[in-house]
Design an enzyme around this catalytic site. Sequence first.
Site, PDB file in Angstrom:
ATOM      1  CB  SER A 154      51.201  42.210  47.627  1.00 51.38           C
ATOM      2  OG  SER A 154      50.024  41.660  47.076  1.00 51.38           O
ATOM      3  CE1 TYR A 193      50.758  46.898  44.317  1.00 51.53           C
ATOM      4  CE2 TYR A 193      49.752  44.802  43.714  1.00 51.53           C
ATOM      5  CZ  TYR A 193      50.134  45.710  44.671  1.00 51.53           C
ATOM      6  OH  TYR A 193      49.917  45.432  45.995  1.00 51.53           O
ATOM      7  CE  LYS A 214      53.337  46.436  47.094  1.00 51.05           C
ATOM      8  NZ  LYS A 214      53.771  47.442  48.076  1.00 51.05           N
ATOM      9  CG  ASN A 243      42.384  40.022  48.956  1.00 50.00           C
ATOM     10  OD1 ASN A 243      43.257  39.166  48.838  1.00 50.00           O
ATOM     11  ND2 ASN A 243      41.770  40.547  47.917  1.00 50.00           N
ATOM     12  N   GLY A 288      43.839  38.261  34.649  1.00 51.48           N
ATOM     13  CA  GLY A 288      44.873  38.249  35.686  1.00 51.48           C
ATOM     14  C   GLY A 288      44.384  37.763  37.041  1.00 51.48           C
ATOM     15  CG  ASP A 289      40.690  38.711  39.144  1.00 47.70           C
ATOM     16  OD1 ASP A 289      41.622  39.505  39.395  1.00 47.70           O
ATOM     17  OD2 ASP A 289      39.486  38.998  39.298  1.00 47.70           O
TER      18      ASP A 289
HETATM   19  C1  UD1 Z   1      43.914  42.861  43.901  1.00 46.96           C
HETATM   20  C2  UD1 Z   1      45.170  42.722  43.090  1.00 46.96           C
HETATM   21  C3  UD1 Z   1      46.343  42.520  44.020  1.00 46.96           C
HETATM   22  C4  UD1 Z   1      46.430  43.652  45.011  1.00 46.96           C
HETATM   23  C5  UD1 Z   1      45.116  43.767  45.772  1.00 46.96           C
HETATM   24  C6  UD1 Z   1      45.106  44.973  46.689  1.00 46.96           C
HETATM   25  C7  UD1 Z   1      44.530  41.764  40.920  1.00 46.96           C
HETATM   26  C8  UD1 Z   1      44.660  40.587  39.988  1.00 46.96           C
HETATM   27  N1  UD1 Z   1      45.072  41.617  42.146  1.00 46.96           N
HETATM   28  O1  UD1 Z   1      43.691  41.621  44.584  1.00 46.96           O
HETATM   29  O2  UD1 Z   1      47.526  42.464  43.244  1.00 46.96           O
HETATM   30  O3  UD1 Z   1      47.487  43.409  45.910  1.00 46.96           O
HETATM   31  O4  UD1 Z   1      44.044  43.900  44.842  1.00 46.96           O
HETATM   32  O5  UD1 Z   1      45.036  46.161  45.972  1.00 46.96           O
HETATM   33  O6  UD1 Z   1      43.959  42.779  40.567  1.00 46.96           O
HETATM   34  N2  UD1 Z   1      35.769  41.300  42.262  1.00 46.96           N
HETATM   35  C9  UD1 Z   1      34.550  41.351  41.620  1.00 46.96           C
HETATM   36  N3  UD1 Z   1      34.045  42.575  41.273  1.00 46.96           N
HETATM   37  C10 UD1 Z   1      34.714  43.751  41.526  1.00 46.96           C
HETATM   38  C11 UD1 Z   1      35.958  43.678  42.186  1.00 46.96           C
HETATM   39  C12 UD1 Z   1      36.466  42.434  42.524  1.00 46.96           C
HETATM   40  O7  UD1 Z   1      33.916  40.327  41.371  1.00 46.96           O
HETATM   41  O8  UD1 Z   1      34.209  44.827  41.163  1.00 46.96           O
HETATM   42  C13 UD1 Z   1      36.301  39.988  42.687  1.00 46.96           C
HETATM   43  C14 UD1 Z   1      37.633  39.597  42.069  1.00 46.96           C
HETATM   44  O9  UD1 Z   1      37.464  38.910  40.868  1.00 46.96           O
HETATM   45  C15 UD1 Z   1      38.246  38.726  43.190  1.00 46.96           C
HETATM   46  C16 UD1 Z   1      37.683  39.333  44.484  1.00 46.96           C
HETATM   47  O10 UD1 Z   1      36.524  40.067  44.085  1.00 46.96           O
HETATM   48  O11 UD1 Z   1      37.768  37.400  43.071  1.00 46.96           O
HETATM   49  C17 UD1 Z   1      38.657  40.278  45.172  1.00 46.96           C
HETATM   50  O12 UD1 Z   1      39.084  41.272  44.235  1.00 46.96           O
HETATM   51  P1  UD1 Z   1      39.968  42.530  44.706  1.00 46.96           P
HETATM   52  O13 UD1 Z   1      39.360  43.169  45.879  1.00 46.96           O
HETATM   53  O14 UD1 Z   1      40.188  43.381  43.492  1.00 46.96           O
HETATM   54  O15 UD1 Z   1      41.329  41.870  45.192  1.00 46.96           O
HETATM   55  P2  UD1 Z   1      42.328  40.889  44.407  1.00 46.96           P
HETATM   56  O16 UD1 Z   1      42.004  40.768  42.984  1.00 46.96           O
HETATM   57  O17 UD1 Z   1      42.420  39.631  45.215  1.00 46.96           O
END
Ligand code: UD1
Length: 339
Positions: free
Chosen positions: A124, A150, A154, A180, A293-294
């Site tokens: 990842s 997690y 990896k 993603n 963590g984001d």
């Molecule tokens: C997340 C995980 C990553 C994992 C990947 C696939 C974290 C920090 N990272 O990536 O380790 O490999 O999922 O499972 O959790 N967002 C919103 N609202 C929501 C959901 C997400 O605003 O309800 C935003 C997030 O802040 C981010 C973007 O959407 O900016 C993508 O989020 P997400 O789909 O969860 O992926 P990652 O955080 O990139």
Amino acid sequence: MRVLLTGGAGYIGSHTALTLLEAGHDVVVLDDFSNSRRESLRRVEQLTGRGVQVIVADLADRAAADAALQDADFDAVVHLAGLKAVGESVAQPARYYRTNLVSTLNLLDIMRDKGVDRLVFSSSATVYGDPQTPRIAEDHPVGLGLTNPYGWSKAMNEQIIRDVQRAWPQLQTVLLRYFNPVGAHPSGRIGEDPAGIPNNLMPFVAQVAVGRREKLAVFGDGYATPDGTGVRDYIHVMDLAEGHVAALERLSPGVEVYNLGSGAGASVLDVVRAFSAASGRDIPYELIAPREGDVATSVADPAKANRELGWRTTRSLDDACRDAWAWQSQNPRGFNTQT
Ligand code: UD1
């Protein structure tokens, strides 16, 4: 090739199984169905007109995995099995490390016993931590500033595979660092079916569009990005699946690493707009605090995979939204069609 897909009934596994079958390979799936459905593989069989051998076992249970794979016949492995919920991994670290690390150790032992020396591992972009660079290449340091078990699992699995390969030089491995993954097969027959409330953006947005959830919470709008919301490299799951086939077909002794991403970034609000256009539905949202963590931006430099695997993404974010909508609207309750 006859390919063992661990975790092959899941979201990425089912699309990879379909793509392998269509490329003329045979597929054996090993899955414990703890977070996946048999129905996904039935649909893969319907879509391809080909059969999939299914073995039910928990790869982290050595005795069970040995017994299950003793008579199985395969000459390469795509290792996707594992736990993947970031928040859950913070709450249950030992469970995450035990499952994700012991599975890989068991698999490598079993491969060696059986003389199977070809492995593609599902890693990842999370191993890059918070990279602070507009496009991340494979030589970026790994394991710095990781925020959850997690992600560490990896990075640790990558190290385990490197060390095992050093002691077993014929072993041919590729580590694929996914950005993603989103979207679904264009038929809408298979797709992502998260249990409970989705953690990830696109499945959450899809459930808002279909009326299963009221509104999206956007995690933070103060990032240093064009519209203030987080930017990610969304890759269509069919492009991702094709990346696995390309990696398998070009294995050679050693460890190679490839980013699987498009090279283009999209913000949370870009995803909301694209999904709204694809579905013809309103996606209500509210801006809330950032999620712990984001990172602000995570976008791949996919040049190495483009060059060496002869692979590139061919599907857009709009395609992914259209296909995710086909899946979500035809299967509002995922594979659980009974309720
Ligand atoms: C997340 C995980 C990553 C994992 C990947 C696939 C974290 C920090 N990272 O990536 O380790 O490999 O999922 O499972 O959790 N967002 C919103 N609202 C929501 C959901 C997400 O605003 O309800 C935003 C997030 O802040 C981010 C973007 O959407 O900016 C993508 O989020 P997400 O789909 O969860 O992926 P990652 O955080 O990139």
